[in-house]
Design a protein around this motif. Sequence first.
Motif, PDB file in Angstrom:
ATOM      1  N   GLU A   7      82.040  49.236  62.012  1.00  0.00           N
ATOM      2  CA  GLU A   7      80.763  49.635  61.403  1.00  0.00           C
ATOM      3  C   GLU A   7      80.074  50.732  62.219  1.00  0.00           C
ATOM      4  O   GLU A   7      79.605  51.729  61.665  1.00  0.00           O
ATOM      5  N   GLU A   8      80.028  50.566  63.552  1.00  0.00           N
ATOM      6  CA  GLU A   8      79.364  51.556  64.398  1.00  0.00           C
ATOM      7  C   GLU A   8      80.089  52.904  64.399  1.00  0.00           C
ATOM      8  O   GLU A   8      79.458  53.945  64.267  1.00  0.00           O
ATOM      9  N   GLU A   9      81.397  52.877  64.562  1.00  0.00           N
ATOM     10  CA  GLU A   9      82.144  54.121  64.710  1.00  0.00           C
ATOM     11  C   GLU A   9      82.388  54.847  63.394  1.00  0.00           C
ATOM     12  O   GLU A   9      82.572  56.060  63.387  1.00  0.00           O
ATOM     13  N   CYS A  10      82.389  54.106  62.296  1.00  0.00           N
ATOM     14  CA  CYS A  10      82.736  54.707  61.006  1.00  0.00           C
ATOM     15  C   CYS A  10      81.594  54.717  60.001  1.00  0.00           C
ATOM     16  O   CYS A  10      81.724  55.326  58.929  1.00  0.00           O
ATOM     17  N   GLY A  11      80.502  54.027  60.302  1.00  0.00           N
ATOM     18  CA  GLY A  11      79.360  54.041  59.401  1.00  0.00           C
ATOM     19  C   GLY A  11      79.605  53.375  58.060  1.00  0.00           C
ATOM     20  O   GLY A  11      79.028  53.778  57.058  1.00  0.00           O
TER      21      GLY A  11
ATOM     22  N   TYR B  55      88.218  46.978  52.814  1.00  0.00           N
ATOM     23  CA  TYR B  55      86.944  47.639  52.508  1.00  0.00           C
ATOM     24  C   TYR B  55      86.984  48.055  51.050  1.00  0.00           C
ATOM     25  O   TYR B  55      87.889  48.775  50.637  1.00  0.00           O
ATOM     26  N   ARG B  56      86.026  47.584  50.290  1.00  0.00           N
ATOM     27  CA  ARG B  56      86.016  47.888  48.855  1.00  0.00           C
ATOM     28  C   ARG B  56      84.919  48.867  48.474  1.00  0.00           C
ATOM     29  O   ARG B  56      84.767  49.195  47.303  1.00  0.00           O
ATOM     30  N   GLY B  57      84.180  49.350  49.449  1.00  0.00           N
ATOM     31  CA  GLY B  57      83.128  50.317  49.168  1.00  0.00           C
ATOM     32  C   GLY B  57      83.679  51.697  48.849  1.00  0.00           C
ATOM     33  O   GLY B  57      84.849  52.002  49.116  1.00  0.00           O
ATOM     34  N   GLN B  58      82.839  52.533  48.285  1.00  0.00           N
ATOM     35  CA  GLN B  58      83.232  53.892  47.924  1.00  0.00           C
ATOM     36  C   GLN B  58      82.840  54.914  48.985  1.00  0.00           C
ATOM     37  O   GLN B  58      83.295  56.057  48.957  1.00  0.00           O
ATOM     38  N   ASP B  59      81.969  54.515  49.925  1.00  0.00           N
ATOM     39  CA  ASP B  59      81.505  55.421  50.971  1.00  0.00           C
ATOM     40  C   ASP B  59      82.674  55.775  51.890  1.00  0.00           C
ATOM     41  O   ASP B  59      83.404  54.896  52.349  1.00  0.00           O
ATOM     42  N   ASP B  60      82.865  57.070  52.157  1.00  0.00           N
ATOM     43  CA  ASP B  60      83.949  57.495  53.045  1.00  0.00           C
ATOM     44  C   ASP B  60      83.620  57.282  54.517  1.00  0.00           C
ATOM     45  O   ASP B  60      84.499  57.395  55.364  1.00  0.00           O
ATOM     46  N   GLY B  61      82.356  57.010  54.836  1.00  0.00           N
ATOM     47  CA  GLY B  61      81.953  56.764  56.213  1.00  0.00           C
ATOM     48  C   GLY B  61      81.362  57.983  56.883  1.00  0.00           C
ATOM     49  O   GLY B  61      81.426  59.106  56.371  1.00  0.00           O
ATOM     50  N   ILE B  62      80.778  57.747  58.047  1.00  0.00           N
ATOM     51  CA  ILE B  62      80.144  58.795  58.846  1.00  0.00           C
ATOM     52  C   ILE B  62      80.621  58.621  60.288  1.00  0.00           C
ATOM     53  O   ILE B  62      80.460  57.536  60.861  1.00  0.00           O
ATOM     54  N   PRO B  63      81.206  59.652  60.896  1.00  0.00           N
ATOM     55  CA  PRO B  63      81.693  59.513  62.274  1.00  0.00           C
ATOM     56  C   PRO B  63      80.542  59.350  63.272  1.00  0.00           C
ATOM     57  O   PRO B  63      79.503  59.975  63.137  1.00  0.00           O
ATOM     58  N   GLN B  64      80.759  58.499  64.251  1.00  0.00           N
ATOM     59  CA  GLN B  64      79.782  58.278  65.316  1.00  0.00           C
ATOM     60  C   GLN B  64      79.946  59.397  66.357  1.00  0.00           C
ATOM     61  O   GLN B  64      80.749  59.310  67.274  1.00  0.00           O
ATOM     62  N   LEU B  65      79.171  60.437  66.207  1.00  0.00           N
ATOM     63  CA  LEU B  65      79.310  61.636  67.038  1.00  0.00           C
ATOM     64  C   LEU B  65      79.092  61.365  68.525  1.00  0.00           C
ATOM     65  O   LEU B  65      79.769  61.975  69.363  1.00  0.00           O
ATOM     66  N   ASP B  66      78.168  60.457  68.858  1.00  0.00           N
ATOM     67  CA  ASP B  66      77.918  60.200  70.277  1.00  0.00           C
ATOM     68  C   ASP B  66      79.066  59.445  70.952  1.00  0.00           C
ATOM     69  O   ASP B  66      79.067  59.254  72.161  1.00  0.00           O
TER      70      ASP B  66
END
Length: 186
Positions: A97-101, A141-152
């Motif tokens: 969850e943290e690394e991929c959003g 994972y059944r969601g449609q969100d592709d995720g957000i990279p944890q830049l920090d």
Amino acid sequence: MSKPSSRLIAKCHENSISDWLQQFEKGEEEETVVEHLKAQELFQDFRSSFLQINAAGGVVRRGEELLFIFRNGKWDLPKGKIDKGESCETASLREVEEECGISGHSIIKQLPSTYHIYQSPYKDTRGRWVFKETFWYEMDYRGQDDGIPQLDENITKLRWFRPAQLDLVLENTYENLKALIRIYRA
């Protein structure tokens, strides 16, 4: 030209492992073959010669696709250290969850652990050799969100790969992850 490898025919005690490690650091070898009649005993002795850190992570599936992160110039799987008092399963879900959003993912099954050693870059343990075991879990994972990279965390991109595309990942990932990734290759 690749660097030579070495062979360690080990005696099961901490001093021989520490001595070998010091020689390995000074040498030009990239890898070592370890032989011993009691492999499990040697593995436990080898492991106890290092600072122990445990991590957990996930192979996240969305249908046929698998989620990878791109960190420090290599394809990787989301993972991180297990917090004190935290279970491996909880840590793996949290780290994804943290690394991929993403959220709403769930564990399907446990996968084989991976291991690696490295010298600690952190102030309080700098220079000490670390033995890290990473506990892996296959996740759905059944969601449609592709995720957000944890830049920090130096994650610059996320990408969902189909099994037929995993050769691209295998060309630029860490050696200790390759057997795990090959489980999913078409």
